[in-house]
Design a protein around this motif. Sequence first.
Motif, PDB file in Angstrom:
ATOM      1  N   ILE A  10       0.859  -1.182   0.000  1.00  0.00           N
ATOM      2  CA  ILE A  10       0.000   0.000   0.000  1.00  0.00           C
ATOM      3  C   ILE A  10       0.888   1.223   0.000  1.00  0.00           C
ATOM      4  CG2 ILE A  10      -1.970  -1.089   1.149  1.00  0.00           C
ATOM      5  CD1 ILE A  10      -0.966   0.112   3.795  1.00  0.00           C
ATOM      6  N   ASP A  11       0.430   2.298  -0.599  1.00  0.00           N
ATOM      7  CA  ASP A  11       1.160   3.554  -0.455  1.00  0.00           C
ATOM      8  C   ASP A  11       0.199   4.736  -0.447  1.00  0.00           C
ATOM      9  OD1 ASP A  11       0.724   3.999  -3.226  1.00  0.00           O
ATOM     10  OD2 ASP A  11       2.760   3.402  -3.766  1.00  0.00           O
ATOM     11  N   LEU A  12       0.701   5.820   0.104  1.00  0.00           N
ATOM     12  CA  LEU A  12      -0.084   7.020   0.353  1.00  0.00           C
ATOM     13  C   LEU A  12       0.308   8.113  -0.622  1.00  0.00           C
ATOM     14  CD1 LEU A  12      -2.050   8.627   2.219  1.00  0.00           C
ATOM     15  CD2 LEU A  12      -0.049   9.215   3.614  1.00  0.00           C
ATOM     16  N   TRP A  67      -7.092  -5.453   6.522  1.00  0.00           N
ATOM     17  CA  TRP A  67      -8.103  -5.883   5.554  1.00  0.00           C
ATOM     18  C   TRP A  67      -8.128  -4.898   4.394  1.00  0.00           C
ATOM     19  CZ3 TRP A  67     -10.067 -10.207   4.297  1.00  0.00           C
ATOM     20  CH2 TRP A  67     -11.263 -10.315   3.571  1.00  0.00           C
ATOM     21  N   PHE A  68      -8.495  -5.410   3.226  1.00  0.00           N
ATOM     22  CA  PHE A  68      -8.527  -4.620   1.996  1.00  0.00           C
ATOM     23  C   PHE A  68      -9.877  -4.888   1.335  1.00  0.00           C
ATOM     24  CE2 PHE A  68      -4.476  -6.420   3.070  1.00  0.00           C
ATOM     25  CZ  PHE A  68      -3.641  -5.310   3.165  1.00  0.00           C
ATOM     26  N   GLU A  69     -10.574  -3.819   0.975  1.00  0.00           N
ATOM     27  CA  GLU A  69     -11.971  -3.975   0.565  1.00  0.00           C
ATOM     28  C   GLU A  69     -12.291  -3.056  -0.603  1.00  0.00           C
ATOM     29  OE1 GLU A  69     -15.201  -4.732   3.721  1.00  0.00           O
ATOM     30  OE2 GLU A  69     -15.162  -2.561   3.412  1.00  0.00           O
ATOM     31  N   LEU A  70     -12.755  -3.653  -1.696  1.00  0.00           N
ATOM     32  CA  LEU A  70     -13.183  -2.888  -2.857  1.00  0.00           C
ATOM     33  C   LEU A  70     -14.650  -2.515  -2.705  1.00  0.00           C
ATOM     34  CD1 LEU A  70     -12.840  -1.776  -5.740  1.00  0.00           C
ATOM     35  CD2 LEU A  70     -13.376  -4.089  -6.579  1.00  0.00           C
ATOM     36  N   TRP A 121     -10.768   1.409  -3.329  1.00  0.00           N
ATOM     37  CA  TRP A 121     -10.274   0.411  -2.393  1.00  0.00           C
ATOM     38  C   TRP A 121     -10.126   1.040  -1.019  1.00  0.00           C
ATOM     39  CZ3 TRP A 121      -9.153  -4.764  -2.458  1.00  0.00           C
ATOM     40  CH2 TRP A 121      -9.278  -5.407  -3.693  1.00  0.00           C
ATOM     41  N   ALA A 122     -10.642   0.390   0.004  1.00  0.00           N
ATOM     42  CA  ALA A 122     -10.510   0.846   1.387  1.00  0.00           C
ATOM     43  C   ALA A 122      -9.508  -0.046   2.109  1.00  0.00           C
ATOM     44  CB  ALA A 122     -11.863   0.803   2.098  1.00  0.00           C
ATOM     45  N   ILE A 123      -8.697   0.568   2.958  1.00  0.00           N
ATOM     46  CA  ILE A 123      -7.697  -0.154   3.746  1.00  0.00           C
ATOM     47  C   ILE A 123      -8.046  -0.014   5.223  1.00  0.00           C
ATOM     48  CG2 ILE A 123      -5.260  -0.359   4.353  1.00  0.00           C
ATOM     49  CD1 ILE A 123      -4.631   1.014   1.666  1.00  0.00           C
ATOM     50  N   TYR A 124      -8.064  -1.135   5.922  1.00  0.00           N
ATOM     51  CA  TYR A 124      -8.274  -1.156   7.373  1.00  0.00           C
ATOM     52  C   TYR A 124      -6.931  -1.426   8.052  1.00  0.00           C
ATOM     53  CZ  TYR A 124     -13.300  -1.874   6.413  1.00  0.00           C
ATOM     54  OH  TYR A 124     -14.603  -1.765   5.973  1.00  0.00           O
ATOM     55  N   PHE A 125      -6.598  -0.619   9.047  1.00  0.00           N
ATOM     56  CA  PHE A 125      -5.409  -0.849   9.861  1.00  0.00           C
ATOM     57  C   PHE A 125      -5.831  -1.390  11.221  1.00  0.00           C
ATOM     58  CE2 PHE A 125      -4.141   2.628   6.978  1.00  0.00           C
ATOM     59  CZ  PHE A 125      -3.037   2.035   6.385  1.00  0.00           C
ATOM     60  N   PRO A 140      -8.689   9.140   3.094  1.00  0.00           N
ATOM     61  CA  PRO A 140      -9.505   8.267   3.947  1.00  0.00           C
ATOM     62  C   PRO A 140      -8.810   6.960   4.288  1.00  0.00           C
ATOM     63  CG  PRO A 140     -10.294   8.200   1.689  1.00  0.00           C
ATOM     64  CD  PRO A 140      -9.166   9.191   1.715  1.00  0.00           C
ATOM     65  N   PHE A 141      -9.099   6.441   5.464  1.00  0.00           N
ATOM     66  CA  PHE A 141      -8.616   5.138   5.898  1.00  0.00           C
ATOM     67  C   PHE A 141      -9.578   4.615   6.957  1.00  0.00           C
ATOM     68  CE2 PHE A 141      -6.850   8.202   8.812  1.00  0.00           C
ATOM     69  CZ  PHE A 141      -6.861   7.594  10.048  1.00  0.00           C
ATOM     70  N   ARG A 142      -9.397   3.372   7.350  1.00  0.00           N
ATOM     71  CA  ARG A 142     -10.261   2.742   8.338  1.00  0.00           C
ATOM     72  C   ARG A 142      -9.420   2.035   9.385  1.00  0.00           C
ATOM     73  NH1 ARG A 142     -15.818   1.357   5.667  1.00  0.00           N
ATOM     74  NH2 ARG A 142     -15.844   2.972   4.040  1.00  0.00           N
TER      75      ARG A 142
END
Length: 253
Positions: free
Chosen positions: A15-17, A142-145, A203-207, A248-250
């Motif tokens: 992942i990158d920002l 987790w990675f979510e489209l 795509w959403a990324i959960y940390f 945005p991030f989760r």
Amino acid sequence: MPTRENAPLGAPCWIDLFTSDPDASRAFYADLLGWTADEPNEEFGGYFNFRLGEAMIAGGMRNSEPDKVPDMWNVYLAVADAEATTAAAAAAGAPVFVPAMAVGTLGSMAVIADPGGASIGIWQPGEHKGFGVLAEPGAPAWFELHTNAYDTVRPFYSSVFGWDLTTMSDEPSFRYSTLGQGDGALAGVMDSKVLPDGEPDHWAIYFNVADADASAARIVELGGKVLQGPDDTPFGRLLVATDPTGAPFRLVQ
């Protein structure tokens, strides 16, 4: 802390920002998630890496045109051949934003859009295998489209990236599939009809965090915003947020 040497082919591996203020972003995630940040590498356009302990966990780069492209997190899927995968995606009608290219001896990359318009990166590992920790506090979990083209993107990811999708829910109000199943699932695809109208595919990324409520309070103290939650769900205590530049991030506890 357990480490991961290689991501399965087709799975999220990096992942990158994309950030309009690298200094602010580096400070924010260091405080919130316990990361350290390497110095920008001018050989690669000022790209820098975040680390969790000794393990590389994410990358970052300056967004020089935030009026055209918003600050965001990007997800990369592991492939055996970036050039062949990009060609397969293009043949399936996918726009190619960044053609397949070598990144020194680290690997090869490309960036495309899926049929719903969500940007997705392609990474063929060389010396750089991807993030070294997964689903530990401070690491991606987790990675979510989120897609408005659910019925179209499923066969796209299956044909281009070799995904074996499992339907978790097929109710009209909630359609969701996973790459793999059960504890071995690696990513999710959600029909965006449950999301706000007009939200683009992404795509959403959960940390992972140890305490979602404490993290929510710290996000605000550090200049970010909490958009939703923390809420209890069958998958953990979740929240949706943005960092100080609006990316945005989760988080999931």
